[in-house]
Design an enzyme around this catalytic site. Structure first.
Site, PDB file in Angstrom:
ATOM      1  N   ALA A 174      -6.861  49.909  -0.511  1.00  0.00           N
ATOM      2  CA  ALA A 174      -5.410  49.839  -0.669  1.00  0.00           C
ATOM      3  C   ALA A 174      -4.779  48.639   0.039  1.00  0.00           C
ATOM      4  CB  ALA A 174      -4.779  51.122  -0.128  1.00  0.00           C
TER       5      ALA A 174
ATOM      6  N   ASP B  91     -10.442  57.218   8.131  1.00  0.00           N
ATOM      7  CA  ASP B  91      -9.923  56.331   7.082  1.00  0.00           C
ATOM      8  C   ASP B  91     -10.333  54.888   7.360  1.00  0.00           C
ATOM      9  OD1 ASP B  91      -8.612  58.422   5.870  1.00  0.00           O
ATOM     10  OD2 ASP B  91      -6.604  57.811   6.491  1.00  0.00           O
TER      11      ASP B  91
ATOM     12  N   ARG C  76     -16.538  58.806   1.850  1.00  0.00           N
ATOM     13  CA  ARG C  76     -15.478  58.763   0.837  1.00  0.00           C
ATOM     14  C   ARG C  76     -15.468  57.360   0.231  1.00  0.00           C
ATOM     15  NH1 ARG C  76      -9.852  59.160   3.437  1.00  0.00           N
ATOM     16  NH2 ARG C  76     -10.268  61.381   3.578  1.00  0.00           N
TER      17      ARG C  76
HETATM   18  P1  FDA Z   1      -6.094  52.877  -9.783  1.00  0.00           P
HETATM   19  O1  FDA Z   1      -5.216  52.271  -8.733  1.00  0.00           O
HETATM   20  O2  FDA Z   1      -6.791  51.968 -10.736  1.00  0.00           O
HETATM   21  O3  FDA Z   1      -5.255  53.955 -10.553  1.00  0.00           O
HETATM   22  C1  FDA Z   1      -5.762  54.709 -11.635  1.00  0.00           C
HETATM   23  C2  FDA Z   1      -4.666  55.599 -12.157  1.00  0.00           C
HETATM   24  O4  FDA Z   1      -4.295  56.548 -11.155  1.00  0.00           O
HETATM   25  C3  FDA Z   1      -3.352  54.875 -12.480  1.00  0.00           C
HETATM   26  O5  FDA Z   1      -3.362  54.356 -13.780  1.00  0.00           O
HETATM   27  C4  FDA Z   1      -2.334  55.980 -12.285  1.00  0.00           C
HETATM   28  O6  FDA Z   1      -2.322  56.829 -13.400  1.00  0.00           O
HETATM   29  C5  FDA Z   1      -2.902  56.742 -11.125  1.00  0.00           C
HETATM   30  N1  FDA Z   1      -2.378  56.253  -9.834  1.00  0.00           N
HETATM   31  C6  FDA Z   1      -3.069  55.571  -8.895  1.00  0.00           C
HETATM   32  N2  FDA Z   1      -2.301  55.302  -7.822  1.00  0.00           N
HETATM   33  C7  FDA Z   1      -1.099  55.810  -8.098  1.00  0.00           C
HETATM   34  C8  FDA Z   1       0.134  55.866  -7.390  1.00  0.00           C
HETATM   35  N3  FDA Z   1       0.292  55.356  -6.168  1.00  0.00           N
HETATM   36  N4  FDA Z   1       1.157  56.481  -7.971  1.00  0.00           N
HETATM   37  C9  FDA Z   1       1.033  57.030  -9.186  1.00  0.00           C
HETATM   38  N5  FDA Z   1      -0.100  57.020  -9.916  1.00  0.00           N
HETATM   39  C10 FDA Z   1      -1.145  56.421  -9.394  1.00  0.00           C
HETATM   40  N6  FDA Z   1      -7.601  53.364   0.648  1.00  0.00           N
HETATM   41  C11 FDA Z   1      -8.049  52.674   1.713  1.00  0.00           C
HETATM   42  O7  FDA Z   1      -8.009  51.441   1.707  1.00  0.00           O
HETATM   43  N7  FDA Z   1      -8.566  53.344   2.801  1.00  0.00           N
HETATM   44  C12 FDA Z   1      -8.658  54.704   2.843  1.00  0.00           C
HETATM   45  O8  FDA Z   1      -9.139  55.272   3.835  1.00  0.00           O
HETATM   46  C13 FDA Z   1      -8.207  55.436   1.715  1.00  0.00           C
HETATM   47  N8  FDA Z   1      -8.281  56.788   1.680  1.00  0.00           N
HETATM   48  C14 FDA Z   1      -7.964  57.441   0.505  1.00  0.00           C
HETATM   49  C15 FDA Z   1      -8.146  58.824   0.427  1.00  0.00           C
HETATM   50  C16 FDA Z   1      -7.897  59.482  -0.759  1.00  0.00           C
HETATM   51  C17 FDA Z   1      -8.153  60.954  -0.849  1.00  0.00           C
HETATM   52  C18 FDA Z   1      -7.439  58.743  -1.901  1.00  0.00           C
HETATM   53  C19 FDA Z   1      -7.202  59.426  -3.214  1.00  0.00           C
HETATM   54  C20 FDA Z   1      -7.208  57.407  -1.810  1.00  0.00           C
HETATM   55  C21 FDA Z   1      -7.450  56.746  -0.601  1.00  0.00           C
HETATM   56  N9  FDA Z   1      -7.211  55.379  -0.504  1.00  0.00           N
HETATM   57  C22 FDA Z   1      -7.659  54.724   0.622  1.00  0.00           C
HETATM   58  C23 FDA Z   1      -6.413  54.657  -1.539  1.00  0.00           C
HETATM   59  C24 FDA Z   1      -7.322  54.004  -2.579  1.00  0.00           C
HETATM   60  O9  FDA Z   1      -8.020  52.940  -2.014  1.00  0.00           O
HETATM   61  C25 FDA Z   1      -6.506  53.483  -3.781  1.00  0.00           C
HETATM   62  O10 FDA Z   1      -5.578  52.541  -3.329  1.00  0.00           O
HETATM   63  C26 FDA Z   1      -5.770  54.557  -4.561  1.00  0.00           C
HETATM   64  O11 FDA Z   1      -6.491  55.744  -4.604  1.00  0.00           O
HETATM   65  C27 FDA Z   1      -5.526  54.100  -6.005  1.00  0.00           C
HETATM   66  O12 FDA Z   1      -6.754  53.842  -6.639  1.00  0.00           O
HETATM   67  P2  FDA Z   1      -7.330  54.714  -7.884  1.00  0.00           P
HETATM   68  O13 FDA Z   1      -8.787  54.895  -7.642  1.00  0.00           O
HETATM   69  O14 FDA Z   1      -6.554  55.941  -8.037  1.00  0.00           O
HETATM   70  O15 FDA Z   1      -7.252  53.747  -9.128  1.00  0.00           O
END
Ligand code: FDA
Length: 317
Positions: free
Chosen positions: A189, A134, A184
């Site tokens: 985050a 990660d 990945r």
């Molecule tokens: P975005 O945040 O724009 O969300 C798009 C849509 O997804 C939202 O409108 C909602 O519908 C849904 N959604 C997203 N997050 C949600 C939540 N918490 N609760 C409910 N609904 C939600 N980050 C990092 O910095 N280092 C890492 O190593 C990883 N590893 C990682 C592994 C995996 C498998 C995932 C899925 C994610 C990570 N992340 C991560 C987290 C990543 O950086 C990011 O913060 C989240 O995935 C949210 O981003 P989205 O791409 O989903 O888009």
């Protein structure tokens, strides 16, 4: 604003004590975290596998303050990997590790975390699965990528994570296009300053798409970690243009988020991997999930006013 505040609180010990001591928080945490023990996480893993999903397991722990604690995290991963092998699950389940949990923040921590990561990779190799490292905040990006490069000399399947919010990431993607490289791509985050990272969603999304295109046209195995429908559509369209089969890349999502979409994509024949965290040290992970979607705060507040034990939610929003 709220997002920044929640990410800030994820590092405040007094807030951690207050949130974790509050009994009803646990009911909300259950939505994102698969329990506290290896057995809890194996139970949730089996349920996901039965739904034709793949899994990556994260043993939660970012507050490692002693080498002994880092060793305990390492031992837990080895125990988990042995259990996956014994149950015949290792072909569909891998693990995700955080170098801070393996001791990287201690004095001389780089070598300690690398040694611990090697032990975990050795156990993964014996089990017949892979490890993804990660990515944490920007202060550790270079060291984390260096660790992955070192691990890959012995374990070429070791996976890296790149964060589309950072300006540097398209350059990092170009370093990860080689044959079979597992990368990945996520949005990121952590709270980062404007010197280093995009803040506007539109800019982060644009960079995510740009990086996804680069990875899909490379020779590696990209792993698209996102719940965002627009990113998913972009990946599917660009994969077609690049002549890729669905089996040559993965979608990845977090436990408890968009479970319906996870099943839909798996039904279309895409490999979909669910990130399953477990362990007692869930506070920082939980706060980042709240920060990503402030609507989750309402869910938390609702849980506080509902009767305890009334319901336990384990699937998506
Ligand atoms: P975005 O945040 O724009 O969300 C798009 C849509 O997804 C939202 O409108 C909602 O519908 C849904 N959604 C997203 N997050 C949600 C939540 N918490 N609760 C409910 N609904 C939600 N980050 C990092 O910095 N280092 C890492 O190593 C990883 N590893 C990682 C592994 C995996 C498998 C995932 C899925 C994610 C990570 N992340 C991560 C987290 C990543 O950086 C990011 O913060 C989240 O995935 C949210 O981003 P989205 O791409 O989903 O888009």
């Amino acid at each position: 604003m709220l997002k920044t505040m929640l990410l800030g609180l994820s590092r405040v010990p007094a807030m951690k004590r207050a949130v974790t001591a509050f009994p009803l928080t646990r009911r909300v945490v259950d939505r994102f975290v698969a329990g506290e023990t290896v057995d809890d996480c194996l139970r949730v893993t089996r349920e996901l596998l039965a739904g034709r999903l793949l899994v990556t397991i994260d043993f939660l722990g970012e507050d490692t303050t002693t080498a002994a604690q880092a060793d305990r995290v390492t031992d837990t991963y080895v125990e988990l990997l042995d259990a996956l092998a014994a149950e015949g699950l290792a072909d569909r389940v891998e693990v995700s590790i955080k170098l801070s949990a393996l001791g990287s923040q201690l004095n001389g921590g780089y070598e300690l975390a690398l040694d611990n990561a090697r032990v975990i990779c050795g156990a993964a190799q014996r089990a017949g699965t892979t490890v993804t490292v990660d990515m944490e905040d920007h202060t550790s990006t270079d060291a984390t990528l260096r660790t992955v490069r070192t691990l890959r000399a012995q374990y070429p399947w070791a996976g890296a994570v790149l964060q589309a919010m950072l300006y540097r990431t398209s350059a990092d993607c170009r370093e990860h296009l080689g044959e079979g490289q597992r990368v990945r791509l996520c949005k990121g985050a952590y709270a980062e300053s404007a010197d280093l990272a995009h803040h506007a969603k539109s800019a982060i999304d644009r960079n995510y798409k740009r990086c996804a295109t680069l990875l899909l046209h490379g020779a590696g195995r990209p792993l698209f970690a996102t719940h965002d429908g627009a990113m998913i559509e972009h990946v599917q369209a660009e994969a077609n243009r690049a002549g890729r089969t669905p089996a040559s890349y993965e979608f990845q999502m977090l436990l408890g988020i968009r479970a319906d979409e996870q099943r839909r994509l798996a039904g279309l024949g895409h490999p979909v991997r669910v990130y399953v965290p477990f362990g007692t040290d869930w506070y920082a992970y939980f706060m980042r999930r709240l920060a990503e979607r402030p609507a989750n705060l309402l869910f938390l507040l609702r849980a506080l006013v509902e009767r305890p034990g009334k319901r336990r939610v384990t699937s998506g929003f």
